[in-house]
Write a protein that holds these residues in place. Sequence first.
Motif, PDB file in Angstrom:
ATOM      1  N   GLN A   1       0.830  -1.205   0.000  1.00  0.00           N
ATOM      2  CA  GLN A   1       0.000   0.000   0.000  1.00  0.00           C
ATOM      3  C   GLN A   1       0.868   1.260   0.000  1.00  0.00           C
ATOM      4  O   GLN A   1       0.550   2.236  -0.676  1.00  0.00           O
ATOM      5  N   ASP A   2       1.967   1.234   0.776  1.00  0.00           N
ATOM      6  CA  ASP A   2       2.901   2.368   0.776  1.00  0.00           C
ATOM      7  C   ASP A   2       3.469   2.590  -0.618  1.00  0.00           C
ATOM      8  O   ASP A   2       3.532   3.719  -1.111  1.00  0.00           O
ATOM      9  N   ILE A   3       3.878   1.511  -1.248  1.00  0.00           N
ATOM     10  CA  ILE A   3       4.484   1.595  -2.576  1.00  0.00           C
ATOM     11  C   ILE A   3       3.468   2.103  -3.593  1.00  0.00           C
ATOM     12  O   ILE A   3       3.778   2.983  -4.407  1.00  0.00           O
ATOM     13  N   ASP A   4       2.240   1.586  -3.557  1.00  0.00           N
ATOM     14  CA  ASP A   4       1.208   2.051  -4.477  1.00  0.00           C
ATOM     15  C   ASP A   4       0.922   3.536  -4.278  1.00  0.00           C
ATOM     16  O   ASP A   4       0.749   4.278  -5.250  1.00  0.00           O
ATOM     17  N   ARG A   5       0.864   3.974  -3.035  1.00  0.00           N
ATOM     18  CA  ARG A   5       0.588   5.380  -2.731  1.00  0.00           C
ATOM     19  C   ARG A   5       1.695   6.276  -3.280  1.00  0.00           C
ATOM     20  O   ARG A   5       1.424   7.300  -3.929  1.00  0.00           O
ATOM     21  N   ILE A   6       2.938   5.895  -3.048  1.00  0.00           N
ATOM     22  CA  ILE A   6       4.070   6.707  -3.521  1.00  0.00           C
ATOM     23  C   ILE A   6       4.128   6.703  -5.050  1.00  0.00           C
ATOM     24  O   ILE A   6       4.400   7.737  -5.676  1.00  0.00           O
ATOM     25  N   ALA A   7       3.856   5.560  -5.668  1.00  0.00           N
ATOM     26  CA  ALA A   7       3.845   5.482  -7.134  1.00  0.00           C
ATOM     27  C   ALA A   7       2.787   6.430  -7.698  1.00  0.00           C
ATOM     28  O   ALA A   7       3.041   7.142  -8.673  1.00  0.00           O
TER      29      ALA A   7
ATOM     30  N   ALA B   1      13.787  13.581 -11.584  1.00  0.00           N
ATOM     31  CA  ALA B   1      13.939  12.367 -12.394  1.00  0.00           C
ATOM     32  C   ALA B   1      14.953  11.424 -11.762  1.00  0.00           C
ATOM     33  O   ALA B   1      14.755  10.208 -11.737  1.00  0.00           O
ATOM     34  N   ALA B   2      16.027  11.978 -11.232  1.00  0.00           N
ATOM     35  CA  ALA B   2      17.033  11.153 -10.549  1.00  0.00           C
ATOM     36  C   ALA B   2      16.453  10.536  -9.279  1.00  0.00           C
ATOM     37  O   ALA B   2      16.725   9.365  -8.964  1.00  0.00           O
ATOM     38  N   GLU B   3      15.642  11.311  -8.569  1.00  0.00           N
ATOM     39  CA  GLU B   3      15.004  10.809  -7.350  1.00  0.00           C
ATOM     40  C   GLU B   3      14.042   9.668  -7.686  1.00  0.00           C
ATOM     41  O   GLU B   3      14.003   8.644  -6.995  1.00  0.00           O
ATOM     42  N   LEU B   4      13.260   9.828  -8.763  1.00  0.00           N
ATOM     43  CA  LEU B   4      12.347   8.769  -9.193  1.00  0.00           C
ATOM     44  C   LEU B   4      13.128   7.517  -9.582  1.00  0.00           C
ATOM     45  O   LEU B   4      12.768   6.403  -9.180  1.00  0.00           O
ATOM     46  N   LYS B   5      14.178   7.702 -10.331  1.00  0.00           N
ATOM     47  CA  LYS B   5      14.998   6.559 -10.760  1.00  0.00           C
ATOM     48  C   LYS B   5      15.565   5.822  -9.544  1.00  0.00           C
ATOM     49  O   LYS B   5      15.545   4.587  -9.498  1.00  0.00           O
ATOM     50  N   GLN B   6      16.023   6.565  -8.569  1.00  0.00           N
ATOM     51  CA  GLN B   6      16.559   5.957  -7.351  1.00  0.00           C
ATOM     52  C   GLN B   6      15.454   5.224  -6.592  1.00  0.00           C
ATOM     53  O   GLN B   6      15.660   4.123  -6.085  1.00  0.00           O
ATOM     54  N   TRP B   7      14.282   5.830  -6.500  1.00  0.00           N
ATOM     55  CA  TRP B   7      13.170   5.194  -5.798  1.00  0.00           C
ATOM     56  C   TRP B   7      12.788   3.888  -6.487  1.00  0.00           C
ATOM     57  O   TRP B   7      12.605   2.862  -5.835  1.00  0.00           O
ATOM     58  N   LEU B   8      12.679   3.920  -7.823  1.00  0.00           N
ATOM     59  CA  LEU B   8      12.324   2.713  -8.569  1.00  0.00           C
ATOM     60  C   LEU B   8      13.339   1.594  -8.376  1.00  0.00           C
ATOM     61  O   LEU B   8      12.968   0.422  -8.299  1.00  0.00           O
ATOM     62  N   ALA B   9      14.600   1.948  -8.279  1.00  0.00           N
ATOM     63  CA  ALA B   9      15.658   0.944  -8.126  1.00  0.00           C
ATOM     64  C   ALA B   9      15.712   0.349  -6.714  1.00  0.00           C
ATOM     65  O   ALA B   9      16.327  -0.696  -6.508  1.00  0.00           O
ATOM     66  N   GLY B  10      15.046   0.979  -5.757  1.00  0.00           N
ATOM     67  CA  GLY B  10      15.142   0.561  -4.369  1.00  0.00           C
ATOM     68  C   GLY B  10      14.396  -0.703  -4.005  1.00  0.00           C
ATOM     69  O   GLY B  10      14.681  -1.321  -2.972  1.00  0.00           O
ATOM     70  N   ASP B  11      13.421  -1.112  -4.816  1.00  0.00           N
ATOM     71  CA  ASP B  11      12.609  -2.291  -4.501  1.00  0.00           C
ATOM     72  C   ASP B  11      11.971  -2.753  -5.806  1.00  0.00           C
ATOM     73  O   ASP B  11      11.398  -1.939  -6.533  1.00  0.00           O
ATOM     74  N   LEU B  12      12.046  -4.028  -6.091  1.00  0.00           N
ATOM     75  CA  LEU B  12      11.507  -4.549  -7.343  1.00  0.00           C
ATOM     76  C   LEU B  12      10.009  -4.300  -7.494  1.00  0.00           C
ATOM     77  O   LEU B  12       9.508  -4.156  -8.608  1.00  0.00           O
ATOM     78  N   ARG B  13       9.291  -4.231  -6.402  1.00  0.00           N
ATOM     79  CA  ARG B  13       7.839  -4.025  -6.463  1.00  0.00           C
ATOM     80  C   ARG B  13       7.464  -2.632  -6.942  1.00  0.00           C
ATOM     81  O   ARG B  13       6.361  -2.415  -7.450  1.00  0.00           O
TER      82      ARG B  13
END
Length: 71
Positions: free
Chosen positions: A10-16, A33-45
């Motif tokens: 739920q946290d991941i869906d909310r942040i996405a 964009a760099a922050e988004l890229k880093q966030w996406l790389a932090g967890d496969l989900r």
Amino acid sequence: MRVDERETSQDIDRIAAIWVARMDRAPLSDAEAAELKQWLAGDLRRRGAFIRAQAIWMRSESAHALGPQYD
């Protein structure tokens, strides 16, 4: 990270959803964009949640374009 600190789906869906809304308002800055890229790389989900959020956003935009009679 401890197990009890792991992000819930739920946290991941909310942040996405927040990221998708930010992208809809205006193009992301290089820093964002760099922050988004880093966030996406932090967890496969996160990538799946982000793609789902984009699909939902696109669907809602389509419904909005069809007008109030769209069901």
